[in-house]
Design an enzyme around this catalytic site. Structure first.
Site, PDB file in Angstrom:
ATOM      1  N   ASP A   1       3.458   8.233   4.370  1.00  0.00           N
ATOM      2  CA  ASP A   1       3.046   9.252   5.346  1.00  0.00           C
ATOM      3  C   ASP A   1       2.701   8.584   6.683  1.00  0.00           C
ATOM      4  OD1 ASP A   1       0.674   8.097   4.577  1.00  0.00           O
ATOM      5  OD2 ASP A   1      -0.320   9.971   4.018  1.00  0.00           O
ATOM      6  N   SER A   2       2.843   7.246   6.748  1.00  0.00           N
ATOM      7  CA  SER A   2       2.781   6.552   8.035  1.00  0.00           C
ATOM      8  C   SER A   2       3.928   7.012   8.933  1.00  0.00           C
ATOM      9  CB  SER A   2       2.838   5.032   7.834  1.00  0.00           C
ATOM     10  OG  SER A   2       3.908   4.681   6.986  1.00  0.00           O
TER      11      SER A   2
ATOM     12  N   ASP B   1       5.040   9.338  -0.487  1.00  0.00           N
ATOM     13  CA  ASP B   1       3.629   9.744  -0.355  1.00  0.00           C
ATOM     14  C   ASP B   1       3.497  11.259  -0.444  1.00  0.00           C
ATOM     15  OD1 ASP B   1       1.685   7.748  -0.047  1.00  0.00           O
ATOM     16  OD2 ASP B   1       2.322   7.323   2.005  1.00  0.00           O
TER      17      ASP B   1
ATOM     18  N   LYS C   1       3.317   8.782  -4.547  1.00  0.00           N
ATOM     19  CA  LYS C   1       2.075   8.019  -4.376  1.00  0.00           C
ATOM     20  C   LYS C   1       1.005   8.976  -3.890  1.00  0.00           C
ATOM     21  CE  LYS C   1       1.459   4.821  -0.896  1.00  0.00           C
ATOM     22  NZ  LYS C   1       0.358   5.414  -0.098  1.00  0.00           N
TER      23      LYS C   1
ATOM     24  N   GLU D   1      -3.159   9.064  -2.594  1.00  0.00           N
ATOM     25  CA  GLU D   1      -4.356   8.325  -2.196  1.00  0.00           C
ATOM     26  C   GLU D   1      -5.570   8.895  -2.922  1.00  0.00           C
ATOM     27  OE1 GLU D   1      -4.967   8.244   2.028  1.00  0.00           O
ATOM     28  OE2 GLU D   1      -2.969   7.443   2.431  1.00  0.00           O
TER      29      GLU D   1
ATOM     30  N   GLU E   1      -5.366  -1.318  -0.187  1.00  0.00           N
ATOM     31  CA  GLU E   1      -5.251  -1.469   1.265  1.00  0.00           C
ATOM     32  C   GLU E   1      -6.550  -1.961   1.887  1.00  0.00           C
ATOM     33  OE1 GLU E   1      -3.318   1.740   3.300  1.00  0.00           O
ATOM     34  OE2 GLU E   1      -3.835   0.959   5.277  1.00  0.00           O
TER      35      GLU E   1
END
Ligand code: KIV
Length: 278
Positions: A57-58, A96, A126, A128, A195
């Site tokens: 999602d970057s 993501d 993925k 978070e 991270e």
């Protein structure tokens, strides 16, 4: 992790699967992961031997120019994932789940994961988060969808953290993170991104798990490393944290190429006769 006597047989795999990553951890072969968001770059990264391509999602930052990862939608993520999947022959493609597509409840999380898998053809998702998202992780995995966890500096929580500083320097946060990692493994995650945490903690977590850890700003003890491709290739020039290594200076290369093109167009040197049709 020792890399002295690693076997490279596992990385000869025609197609990287979650099982291959497990075998790489067991064999002590570090996993190389980068982000990808478009067909052309994904094709180059796949052919260059990247094991895992993360449709991160970057994309919200490096593709769309947002300050945070929060604005990107599930539809945008699916679009980027479709572009990447079309390019890939060997890499494992993980996508993501963006902010807002899974936090409300496990049912919503499963629906979002199913959309990603069905509409993009990616190989896993993925998410978070730690303890709070375990029911969602279990629900998604029970539908047969591989899940990668993500702990430490989780950018979707930036407004709660209030800063992009290193996480889990304090012992209580470090203990929680280590417990969350174990819970994610027990819930069935096939790997966990760590991270921006101290390397000693990444080491502790990595040795406590049987699934691989992939570090970004988490030192060398992780079973693999990930970077945002735009950072690694020097396309981003205004983001220089300690953990980024620039493997190229593509922003400079592009600037010089574009300046040469502009000069040639202005002077009439482009196109030449051989670049024109009779
Ligand atoms: O979105 C992303 O690029 C990520 C990596 C930084 C791990 O989550």
């Amino acid at each position: 992790m020792s890399t002295q006597t690693v076997s490279t047989d596992v990385v000869e795999a025609k197609r990287i699967t979650t099982q291959t990553l497990q075998e790489m951890k067991a064999a002590g072969v570090p996993i190389a992961m980068l982000t990808a968001y478009d067909y052309t770059s994904a094709r180059i990264l796949d052919e260059a031997g990247i094991d895992v391509l993360l449709v991160g999602d970057s994309a919200s930052n490096v593709m769309a120019g947002h300050e945070t990862t929060l604005p990107i939608t599930l539809e945008h993520m699916i679009y980027h994932a479709q572009c990447v999947v079309r390019a890939v022959h060997r890499s494992l493609v993980i996508v993501d789940l963006p902010f807002g597509s899974f936090q409300s409840n496990p049912r919503r999380a499963l629906q979002s994961a199913i959309r990603v898998m069905k509409e993009s053809g990616a190989h896993g998702v993925k998410l978070e988060g730690g303890m709070d998202i375990i029911p969602s992780v279990e629900r998604i995995i029970s539908a047969g969808i591989p899940v990668m966890g993500h702990l430490g500096l989780t950018p979707q929580s930036i407004y709660r953290f209030g800063t992009y500083k290193v996480r889990a320097r304090e012992e209580d946060e470090a203990v929680t993170l280590a417990q969350d990692a174990l819970k994610l493994e027990q819930a069935g995650c096939f790997a966990i991104v760590l991270e921006k945490i101290p390397r000693e903690l990444a080491d502790r977590v990595t040795s406590s798990l049987s699934i691989p850890t992939i570090g970004i700003g988490a030192g060398t003890a992780c079973d693999g490393q990930v970077l945002v491709t735009h950072d690694a290739l020097g396309l981003t020039t205004d983001f220089n944290p300690r953990f980024v290594r620039h493997y190229a200076k593509l922003a400079d290369v592009m600037t010089q190429a574009v300046q040469a093109y502009v000069a040639d167009v202005r002077s009439g040197a482009f196109p030449s006769d051989s670049e024109s049709y009779s």
